[in-house]
Scaffold this active site. Structure first.
Site, PDB file in Angstrom:
ATOM      1  CE  LYS A 140       0.896   1.547   4.309  1.00  8.94           C
ATOM      2  NZ  LYS A 140       1.668   2.686   4.579  1.00  8.94           N
ATOM      3  CB  ALA A 170       9.652  -0.066   2.242  1.00  8.72           C
ATOM      4  N   GLY A 171       7.629   1.465   4.596  1.00  9.07           N
ATOM      5  CA  GLY A 171       6.416   2.287   4.628  1.00  9.07           C
ATOM      6  C   GLY A 171       5.388   1.812   3.619  1.00  9.07           C
ATOM      7  CB  ALA A 184       1.453  -2.078   4.578  1.00 10.51           C
ATOM      8  N   GLY A 185       4.540  -4.029   4.013  1.00 11.78           N
ATOM      9  CA  GLY A 185       4.964  -5.368   3.566  1.00 11.78           C
ATOM     10  C   GLY A 185       4.648  -6.450   4.594  1.00 11.78           C
ATOM     11  N   GLY A 186       4.962  -6.222   5.857  1.00 10.79           N
ATOM     12  CA  GLY A 186       4.691  -7.207   6.910  1.00 10.79           C
ATOM     13  C   GLY A 186       3.195  -7.361   7.143  1.00 10.79           C
ATOM     14  CB  SER A 187       0.488  -4.816   7.423  1.00 16.18           C
ATOM     15  OG  SER A 187       1.111  -4.082   8.447  1.00 16.18           O
ATOM     16  CG  ASP A 209      -0.596   0.159   7.910  1.00 18.24           C
ATOM     17  OD1 ASP A 209      -1.398   1.062   8.222  1.00 18.24           O
ATOM     18  OD2 ASP A 209       0.605   0.372   7.652  1.00 18.24           O
TER      19      ASP A 209
HETATM   20  O1  C5P Z   1      -0.053  -0.891  14.406  1.00 20.79           O
HETATM   21  P1  C5P Z   1       1.378  -1.043  14.047  1.00 20.79           P
HETATM   22  O2  C5P Z   1       2.039  -2.180  14.792  1.00 20.79           O
HETATM   23  O3  C5P Z   1       1.658  -1.096  12.597  1.00 20.79           O
HETATM   24  O4  C5P Z   1       2.094   0.282  14.584  1.00 20.79           O
HETATM   25  C1  C5P Z   1       3.498   0.412  14.657  1.00 20.79           C
HETATM   26  C2  C5P Z   1       3.825   1.625  15.472  1.00 20.79           C
HETATM   27  O5  C5P Z   1       3.446   2.817  14.769  1.00 20.79           O
HETATM   28  C3  C5P Z   1       3.111   1.729  16.804  1.00 20.79           C
HETATM   29  O6  C5P Z   1       3.806   1.047  17.804  1.00 20.79           O
HETATM   30  C4  C5P Z   1       3.090   3.228  17.059  1.00 20.79           C
HETATM   31  O7  C5P Z   1       4.348   3.646  17.543  1.00 20.79           O
HETATM   32  C5  C5P Z   1       2.948   3.793  15.656  1.00 20.79           C
HETATM   33  N1  C5P Z   1       1.546   4.107  15.314  1.00 20.79           N
HETATM   34  C6  C5P Z   1       0.924   5.175  15.920  1.00 20.79           C
HETATM   35  N2  C5P Z   1      -0.385   5.455  15.603  1.00 20.79           N
HETATM   36  C7  C5P Z   1      -1.054   4.714  14.694  1.00 20.79           C
HETATM   37  C8  C5P Z   1      -0.417   3.622  14.060  1.00 20.79           C
HETATM   38  C9  C5P Z   1       0.887   3.345  14.384  1.00 20.79           C
HETATM   39  O8  C5P Z   1       1.520   5.879  16.736  1.00 20.79           O
HETATM   40  N3  C5P Z   1      -2.322   5.020  14.429  1.00 20.79           N
END
Ligand code: C5P
Length: 316
Positions: free
Chosen positions: A11, A100-101, A103-106, A139
């Site tokens: 994404k 990379a931003g 969402a590869g893992g997601s 994500d």
């Molecule tokens: O949900 P995910 O594990 O992808 O989030 C990774 C990190 O990104 C979180 O630990 C948090 O530091 C940050 N994050 C956030 N607010 C969001 C999504 C992610 O601060 N809405």
């Protein structure tokens, strides 16, 4: 033995606005995002096991083949939820760059949820899949359904938008550069917390003031040229300062004629919107010639309307 093969698209964020801290105090941010799936995709193969084990195999040196992998955690979560259905071997063919931003893992975790629902014949509803996805990461719910969507809250409150399928985009990333998402959000908080909305009323006001009405209008009109004017990503404020080479990619995309350019998510991937496939190929070539850097990777691809979907790629 039935084997399921799935494509797991990456994404990009066309819009990412940080409203403030989530009021439930869980360390996450309240966001307004427009997310878009692209044709760059990992391939996931799921093979049933007779025992209860979950096994991950991926040749990419930066992908952990252990319980810390989000795909493993997705399988474990589902196993816990539905009881004894056996184990699974998960083969990941990594095409999406790591850290990379994008969402590869997601998207790998989302593919495991969809694939195991089929493999174990669970018949989960879309709402049940979305709820499991949200437990794995912000994500992951978007990655399930893909396409184009407005994402509010933590990023998991989704409203599908009109399809932008077919728009051409170029992705650029330095192979050796990865940005930690927690670092990007924490640094943003350190620098901008004074501007954060503190109450539900303030958050709503900030959402209304900022938000993305112009972007949503241009999306509805499928107007890529105008849409390019309304791209936004608050995290650029911290990531581009820390990584001037990423800023340079963005600037060069503009100089070489991109319609619009922006960093995706917490970076460091930068994307550039262009008029058509030919322009995408030409822009990749022009960037490669300009930088002459084997560390710089470029992908011409397209917006796609799909999320996780079954594919028929050849067996390993
Ligand atoms: O949900 P995910 O594990 O992808 O989030 C990774 C990190 O990104 C979180 O630990 C948090 O530091 C940050 N994050 C956030 N607010 C969001 C999504 C992610 O601060 N809405």
């Amino acid at each position: 033995m039935t084997v399921y093969r799935l494509a797991a698209p990456a994404k990009i964020n066309l819009f990412l606005q940080i409203i403030g801290d989530r009021l439930e105090g869980n360390g996450f941010h309240e966001l307004v995002m427009v997310m878009q799936a692209v044709t760059l995709a990992d391939h996931i193969e799921l093979v049933p096991r007779l025992d209860d084990d979950i096994y991950i195999d991926c040749a990419h040196p930066l992908v952990p083949c252990d319980p810390s992998n989000l795909a493993y955690r997705a399988a474990k979560l589902l196993q816990k939820q539905v009881g004894d259905r056996g184990g699974v071997d998960i083969y990941i063919e990594k095409r999406i760059p790591v850290g990379a931003g994008l969402a590869g893992g997601s998207t790998n975790a989302a593919a495991v949820l969809v694939g195991l629902d089929l493999l174990w014949d669970l018949g989960l509803t879309q709402a049940e899949l979305q709820s499991l996805a949200a437990q794995l990461g912000s994500d992951v719910p978007f990655c399930l359904s893909g396409g184009t969507a407005l994402a509010l809250g933590r990023g998991d409150e989704l409203t599908p938008l009109i399809s932008l399928e077919g728009i051409s985009v170029v992705l650029a990333k330095y192979r050796s550069l990865a940005v930690s998402t927690p670092w990007a959000y924490q640094t943003y908080r350190q620098q901008f917390q004074a501007n954060y909305a503190q109450t539900p009323g303030e958050q709503e006001q900030k959402r209304l003031q900022g938000g993305s009405p112009e972007l949503l209008r241009t999306i509805a009109q499928h107007d890529v040229k105008n849409l390019s004017q309304y791209l936004k990503n608050d995290l650029e404020n911290v990531v581009l300062r820390a990584y001037p080479q990423v800023q340079n990619l963005r600037q060069t995309f503009t100089e070489l004629g991109a319609l619009g350019t922006m960093m995706s998510g917490s970076g460091p991937t930068v994307f550039a919107l262009v008029e058509n496939d030919l322009k995408a190929e030409e822009l990749c070539q022009a960037m490669a010639e300009k930088f002459q850097d084997t560390d710089l990777e470029l992908w011409p691809c397209k917006f796609c309307s799909q999320g996780i979907h079954l594919v028929d790629f050849p067996s390993r």
